[in-house]
Design a protein around this motif. Structure first.
Motif, PDB file in Angstrom:
ATOM      1  N   THR A 156      11.159  24.256  12.198  1.00 56.76           N
ATOM      2  CA  THR A 156      10.061  25.405  12.293  1.00 56.76           C
ATOM      3  C   THR A 156      10.843  26.557  13.100  1.00 56.76           C
ATOM      4  O   THR A 156      10.396  27.921  12.798  1.00 56.76           O
ATOM      5  CB  THR A 156       8.835  25.213  12.662  1.00 56.76           C
ATOM      6  N   ARG A 157      11.759  26.227  13.833  1.00 52.55           N
ATOM      7  CA  ARG A 157      12.569  27.181  14.639  1.00 52.55           C
ATOM      8  C   ARG A 157      13.057  28.260  13.922  1.00 52.55           C
ATOM      9  O   ARG A 157      13.252  29.500  14.338  1.00 52.55           O
ATOM     10  CB  ARG A 157      13.701  26.675  15.567  1.00 52.55           C
ATOM     11  N   ASP A 158      13.719  28.077  12.590  1.00 47.70           N
ATOM     12  CA  ASP A 158      14.731  29.115  11.872  1.00 47.70           C
ATOM     13  C   ASP A 158      13.716  30.114  11.099  1.00 47.70           C
ATOM     14  O   ASP A 158      14.542  30.986  11.157  1.00 47.70           O
ATOM     15  CB  ASP A 158      15.728  27.978  11.029  1.00 47.70           C
ATOM     16  N   THR A 159      12.774  29.526  10.356  1.00 52.93           N
ATOM     17  CA  THR A 159      12.308  30.512   9.584  1.00 52.93           C
ATOM     18  C   THR A 159      11.554  31.738  10.213  1.00 52.93           C
ATOM     19  O   THR A 159      11.408  32.814   9.758  1.00 52.93           O
ATOM     20  CB  THR A 159      11.020  29.780   8.710  1.00 52.93           C
ATOM     21  N   SER A 160      10.945  31.507  11.321  1.00 52.96           N
ATOM     22  CA  SER A 160      10.602  32.655  12.356  1.00 52.96           C
ATOM     23  C   SER A 160      10.811  32.402  13.538  1.00 52.96           C
ATOM     24  O   SER A 160      10.680  31.149  13.943  1.00 52.96           O
ATOM     25  CB  SER A 160       8.903  32.965  11.920  1.00 52.96           C
ATOM     26  N   CYS A 161      11.155  33.511  14.377  1.00 52.11           N
ATOM     27  CA  CYS A 161      11.545  33.189  15.721  1.00 52.11           C
ATOM     28  C   CYS A 161      10.780  34.437  16.761  1.00 52.11           C
ATOM     29  O   CYS A 161      10.881  35.486  16.263  1.00 52.11           O
ATOM     30  CB  CYS A 161      12.764  32.993  16.274  1.00 52.11           C
ATOM     31  N   TRP A 162       9.870  33.825  17.786  1.00 55.91           N
ATOM     32  CA  TRP A 162       9.012  35.029  18.462  1.00 55.91           C
ATOM     33  C   TRP A 162      10.172  35.280  19.589  1.00 55.91           C
ATOM     34  O   TRP A 162      10.610  34.426  20.197  1.00 55.91           O
ATOM     35  CB  TRP A 162       7.770  34.457  19.054  1.00 55.91           C
ATOM     36  N   VAL A 163      10.246  36.424  19.697  1.00 48.45           N
ATOM     37  CA  VAL A 163      11.097  37.174  20.778  1.00 48.45           C
ATOM     38  C   VAL A 163      10.247  37.979  21.588  1.00 48.45           C
ATOM     39  O   VAL A 163       9.798  39.154  21.256  1.00 48.45           O
ATOM     40  CB  VAL A 163      12.440  38.015  20.153  1.00 48.45           C
ATOM     41  N   HIS A 183       5.804  31.596   3.453  1.00 42.60           N
ATOM     42  CA  HIS A 183       4.605  31.046   4.002  1.00 42.60           C
ATOM     43  C   HIS A 183       4.369  31.541   5.369  1.00 42.60           C
ATOM     44  O   HIS A 183       3.169  31.950   5.585  1.00 42.60           O
ATOM     45  CB  HIS A 183       4.935  29.517   4.097  1.00 42.60           C
ATOM     46  N   LEU A 184       5.485  31.685   6.014  1.00 42.32           N
ATOM     47  CA  LEU A 184       5.180  32.237   7.472  1.00 42.32           C
ATOM     48  C   LEU A 184       4.616  33.822   7.362  1.00 42.32           C
ATOM     49  O   LEU A 184       3.908  34.357   8.090  1.00 42.32           O
ATOM     50  CB  LEU A 184       6.359  32.198   8.376  1.00 42.32           C
ATOM     51  N   ARG A 185       5.179  34.732   6.514  1.00 41.89           N
ATOM     52  CA  ARG A 185       4.661  35.898   6.138  1.00 41.89           C
ATOM     53  C   ARG A 185       3.106  36.007   5.975  1.00 41.89           C
ATOM     54  O   ARG A 185       2.302  36.845   6.541  1.00 41.89           O
ATOM     55  CB  ARG A 185       5.372  36.597   5.137  1.00 41.89           C
ATOM     56  N   ALA A 186       2.728  34.914   5.332  1.00 41.17           N
ATOM     57  CA  ALA A 186       1.214  34.976   4.926  1.00 41.17           C
ATOM     58  C   ALA A 186       0.397  34.725   6.039  1.00 41.17           C
ATOM     59  O   ALA A 186      -0.587  35.097   6.247  1.00 41.17           O
ATOM     60  CB  ALA A 186       1.091  34.048   3.715  1.00 41.17           C
ATOM     61  N   ILE A 187       0.910  33.588   6.848  1.00 40.79           N
ATOM     62  CA  ILE A 187       0.418  32.954   7.945  1.00 40.79           C
ATOM     63  C   ILE A 187       0.176  34.059   8.828  1.00 40.79           C
ATOM     64  O   ILE A 187      -1.075  34.110   9.521  1.00 40.79           O
ATOM     65  CB  ILE A 187       1.091  31.663   8.335  1.00 40.79           C
ATOM     66  N   TYR A 188       1.335  34.603   9.434  1.00 42.62           N
ATOM     67  CA  TYR A 188       0.923  35.626  10.373  1.00 42.62           C
ATOM     68  C   TYR A 188       0.155  36.951   9.899  1.00 42.62           C
ATOM     69  O   TYR A 188      -0.189  37.601  10.818  1.00 42.62           O
ATOM     70  CB  TYR A 188       2.676  36.238  10.753  1.00 42.62           C
ATOM     71  N   ARG A 189       0.051  37.280   8.755  1.00 42.68           N
ATOM     72  CA  ARG A 189      -0.561  38.300   8.375  1.00 42.68           C
ATOM     73  C   ARG A 189      -2.049  38.059   8.008  1.00 42.68           C
ATOM     74  O   ARG A 189      -3.072  38.837   8.622  1.00 42.68           O
ATOM     75  CB  ARG A 189      -0.044  38.865   6.909  1.00 42.68           C
ATOM     76  N   TRP A 190      -2.442  36.853   7.626  1.00 44.05           N
ATOM     77  CA  TRP A 190      -3.757  36.427   7.313  1.00 44.05           C
ATOM     78  C   TRP A 190      -4.422  35.352   8.181  1.00 44.05           C
ATOM     79  O   TRP A 190      -5.742  35.494   8.282  1.00 44.05           O
ATOM     80  CB  TRP A 190      -3.987  36.107   5.772  1.00 44.05           C
TER      81      TRP A 190
END
Length: 406
Positions: A156-163, A183-190
């Protein structure tokens, strides 16, 4: 109130996202594992047990563990999110108009939980219960995939990373992983956990072609004090580093980005496979790769959207200056040259720091773990005989979304 913020690599870890390996690993076979970026097939049940031990160890340290599968299923319960994801994953140009309609019609009959299983784990023609009038079924083997499995979601580290105060939805380098970002785009949006929070999005908020600007989170280390360390590996390009740096500066979330030019081969797939931050002044380093002669640059905000790029003589000096530390403490991979090479391959340097001086790592890396212990770093060991076959350790398998700064 807790917030979505990652201020360092070593501050107290509070919340993290993991993905337990499941259906996608069942679809990993000797004929497709290389295309799916694995080095071998895994014993699925054992891999799941090892992952459970990882999650248990994190919870034992007071870390809240969110599971990607659950987040996705809960996101799919929101009609707008489900429609968007199906548009992205089952589009007419991916499957052909008629077959896309038939597949989508079938998926709409499933529960949110079942749909999440398929989007993450794949759907083969043999598992599709309908007969479509399109040409697609007749032209494919029954074991071909309508929706490819995504076994690398484990990392899970690679697809999105919080900075710091935002997230980068990363443009992934390999086709086998590019669908993960949706998948991460949808999760973080909705998903309610994220939709009700305020945070910046550096890259990937919109669906676009990033061309050669690729970034993966294993190459991004939030070392603190407004600095970010990024490796330019086989998966992260200079164009991607520049795009990320410009966005960080635009949102006022970083003062500098230190970029290191890494060798482009699988044994150091990401920066965190050869270097991780373990304590305020301590890094784990594989010296065969992290040599003094590696090219290194410092990117700083020049104002008005411009970035000042300066080549620096040695990446450790750049890190010391950024962290205002006179001299870093470097712990190299343990054992003789043969043992060190084996342990680096088995993720000895890829540890996850849960608080200063306390890390999670694979128990099998005995020489390096012993070296950490003697240097005052406490290792919380987890099993990794199966999980490690995907070429990723505890850091790779975790996406921190809340962590204290230095």
């Amino acid at each position: 109130m807790s917030q979505l913020y990652v201020g360092s690599e070593v501050g107290k870890l509070k919340r993290v996202m993991l993905h337990r390996p499941e259906r996608a690993l069942n679809h990993l076979t000797p004929s497709n594992y290389k295309d799916l970026l694995f080095d071998d097939v895994l014993a699925v049940e054992r891999a799941g047990e090892e992952h459970d031990e990882f999650a248990k160890t994190l919870r034992g340290e007071g870390v809240e563990v969110l599971l990607l599968h659950d987040l996705l299923a809960e996101t799919l319960a929101i009609p707008e999110a489900k429609n968007w994801l199906l548009d992205m994953q089952v589009g007419e140009y991916r499957l052909g108009y008629q077959f896309a309609q038939d597949v989508r019609g079938y998926l709409q009959t499933l529960s949110d939980e079942e749909l999440a299983q398929i989007l993450l784990g794949g759907l083969s023609y043999i598992d599709f219960p309908l007969q479509s009038p399109s040409m697609m079924q007749a032209m494919h083997e029954r074991t071909d995939f309508i929706i490819d499995p995504l076994p690398n979601h484990l990392f899970t580290r690679d697809t999105s990373c919080w900075v710091y105060g935002g997230v980068s939805l990363n443009p992934m380098a390999k086709p086998a992983r590019q669908r993960e970002t949706n998948h991460l785009r949808a999760i973080y949006r909705w998903h309610p956990t994220f939709a009700s929070s305020s945070f910046h999005t550096y890259l990937g908020e919109e669906q676009r072609d990033y061309d050669n600007a690729m970034v993966e989170g294993g190459d991004v280390l939030v070392i603190g004090n407004g600095a970010v360390l990024v490796g330019m590996s086989e998966r992260t390009t200079p164009q991607g580093v520049e795009a990320l740096a410009r966005s960080l500066f635009k949102h006022g979330q970083a003062k500098e980005v230190i970029a290191i030019n890494l060798p482009k081969h699988r044994s150091c797939m990401h920066l965190d496979t050869v270097m991780t931050h373990m304590d305020l002044d301590t890094f784990s380093v594989y010296p065969e790769v992290m040599r003094k002669d590696l090219q290194c640059w410092r990117l700083a905000d020049a104002g008005k959207g411009d970035v000042k790029v300066t080549e620096v003589d040695y990446f450790l000096h750049a890190i010391e200056k950024a962290l205002n530390i006179p001299q870093l403490n470097i712990i190299t991979t343990g054992g003789d040259s043969f043992e060190a090479e084996r342990e680096q391959w088995n993720d000895a340097n890829n540890v996850l720091t849960v608080r200063p001086g306390v890390v999670i790592g694979y128990e099998g890396n005995v020489y390096t773990n012993e070296k950490y212990d003697k240097a005052g770093i406490k290792v919380l060991p987890i099993p990794g005989d199966q999980l490690g076959r995907g070429r990723g350790g505890a850091r790779c398998m975790s996406c921190p979304i809340e962590r204290e700064g230095l």
